[in-house]
Design a protein around this motif. Structure first.
Motif, short mmCIF file in Angstrom:
data_model
loop_
_atom_site.label_atom_id
_atom_site.label_comp_id
_atom_site.label_asym_id
_atom_site.label_seq_id
_atom_site.Cartn_x
_atom_site.Cartn_y
_atom_site.Cartn_z
N LEU A 1 2.38 -2.14 7.55
CA LEU A 1 2.64 -1.22 6.45
C LEU A 1 3.05 0.15 6.99
N ILE A 2 2.33 0.62 8.01
CA ILE A 2 2.65 1.91 8.61
C ILE A 2 4.02 1.86 9.28
N VAL B 1 1.58 4.59 1.93
CA VAL B 1 1.40 5.11 3.28
C VAL B 1 1.87 6.56 3.33
N GLY C 1 0.83 -1.20 0.00
CA GLY C 1 0.00 0.00 0.00
C GLY C 1 0.86 1.24 0.00
N ARG D 1 -4.14 -0.18 -1.46
CA ARG D 1 -3.90 -1.51 -0.89
C ARG D 1 -4.07 -2.60 -1.95
N VAL E 1 -3.51 5.23 4.48
CA VAL E 1 -3.07 4.09 3.67
C VAL E 1 -4.02 3.95 2.49
N ASP F 1 -3.19 -2.71 8.95
CA ASP F 1 -2.33 -1.66 8.39
C ASP F 1 -1.07 -1.42 9.22
#
Length: 341
Positions: free
Chosen positions: A327-328, A24, A22, A39, A36, A324
């Motif tokens: 990813l973050i 971010v 994704g 995705r 985000v 998420d």
């Protein structure tokens, strides 16, 4: 669409089942929430081997970068949350379990350098989850965060003043591999049967613990009385940890006992970790935290029984970022790397 003055990163979360990705956008203000978008995911297909997985991740990255350009999103860097034990400096996977055959030894930075000149930073997937929660989730604003992820396996991360503590060999935070008497005799993903918490308290572990006790019920052991004390038949084997949780929610005695015993043992282990780390907050995330009040009550009871007096008041809270979080966290890691250069 544009990230404006707020930097946007392409992030990946490489797991045993799927590779998620994704865009971010990290906020400029401390109290704001990351955004985000974009995705997407591909199946890991681990049986195809590490070389194939690496090639497909790079191909996914190229598609994502093309999508970002089409949407006028400026990508500042690439963050990777990787299964196994990655070396953040060299970009090499230095250790991995049999869940990802051929993953150990993969040179991820080299593969990305062949297709992009963007800065790339890779950290462990559970570390990324913890960094995400500590920076922007349930641990935001706390100095020392202990993050525990309870899903297919069990992992952890220690974040101190916004930085991920990885230890001398990159394995700090491996919460699933602390001793527990309940785990003795169960095969852990690290190869031992001497008694780790992961093989009896992860999602997979809940299923295995339930089915082991169910075998005793079928053989006429004491577990049979527990299984049928409400007047029903001995149940069929569980298919997953979620199945065990669902049976417990429906009031099945064996499932309730397994869920409570597993969570209490995990809570005792977390109490020991709390004694060692002395965190401001303990964030617990992953699919198993949705198991319901039986699980949470037993987890907190086990923690209270094991924690020292000064550690006992430490809050145990559920993660706030959901899927998420890695990813973050991966985006936060590459931002830290870019800012430090």
């Amino acid at each position: 669409m544009s990230g404006g003055t707020q930097p946007t990163y392409l992030a990946f979360d490489i797991g045993g089942t799927k590779v998620a990705s994704g865009f971010v956008t990290l906020p400029a203000a401390a109290g704001d929430t990351p955004i985000v978008t974009g995705r997407c995911s591909i199946p890991t297909e681990a049986a195809r081997g590490g070389d194939d997985l690496k090639r497909r991740i790079v191909a996914l990255a190229m598609r994502q970068l093309e999508q970002a350009a089409a949407e006028d999103v400026t990508i500042t860097g690439i963050g990777i949350a990787a299964a196994g034990v990655p070396d953040s400096e060299t970009g090499v996977i230095v250790a991995a379990t049999d869940i990802l055959p051929g993953w150990r030894g993969q040179r991820i930075y080299d593969a990305f350098a062949d297709v992009t000149d963007l800065p790339v930073r890779m950290i462990g997937d559970v570390g990324a989850h913890g960094l995400g929660e500590a920076s922007y989730g349930a641990g935001r604003g706390k100095g020392v965060v202990l993050s525990i992820g309870v899903g297919t396996g069990i992992g952890g991360a220690i974040v101190v003043d916004g930085g991920l503590f990885t230890g001398a060999h990159g394995v700090a935070g491996h919460a699933g591999h602390v001793p527990s008497a309940l785990g003795r005799g169960f095969l852990c993903s690290c190869g031992t049967r001497e008694g780790h918490i992961e093989p009896v308290a992860s999602g997979t572990g809940l299923k295995d613990l339930y089915n082991r006790r169910l075998e005793g019920a079928h053989e006429g052991a004491d577990a049979a009385d527990t299984a049928v004390e409400a007047g029903g038949d001995v149940p069929e084997p569980a298919s997953s940890g979620a199945d065990v949780a669902a049976r417990a929610a429906a009031g099945e005695p064996l499932a309730c006992a397994v869920l409570a015993d597993s969570a209490r043992a995990l809570g005792e282990c977390i109490g020991g970790m709390g004694n060692l780390v002395d965190p401001d907050v303990i964030v617990v995330s992953g699919s198993v935290v949705k198991a319901g009040p039986i699980w949470w009550d037993a987890l907190r009871d086990g923690f209270a029984e094991s924690a020292l007096a000064l550690v006992k008041p430490t809050p145990l809270v559920e993660g706030a970022l959901g899927g998420d979080a890695p990813l973050i966290g991966a985006a936060a890691a590459v931002r830290q790397y870019v800012q430090s250069r």
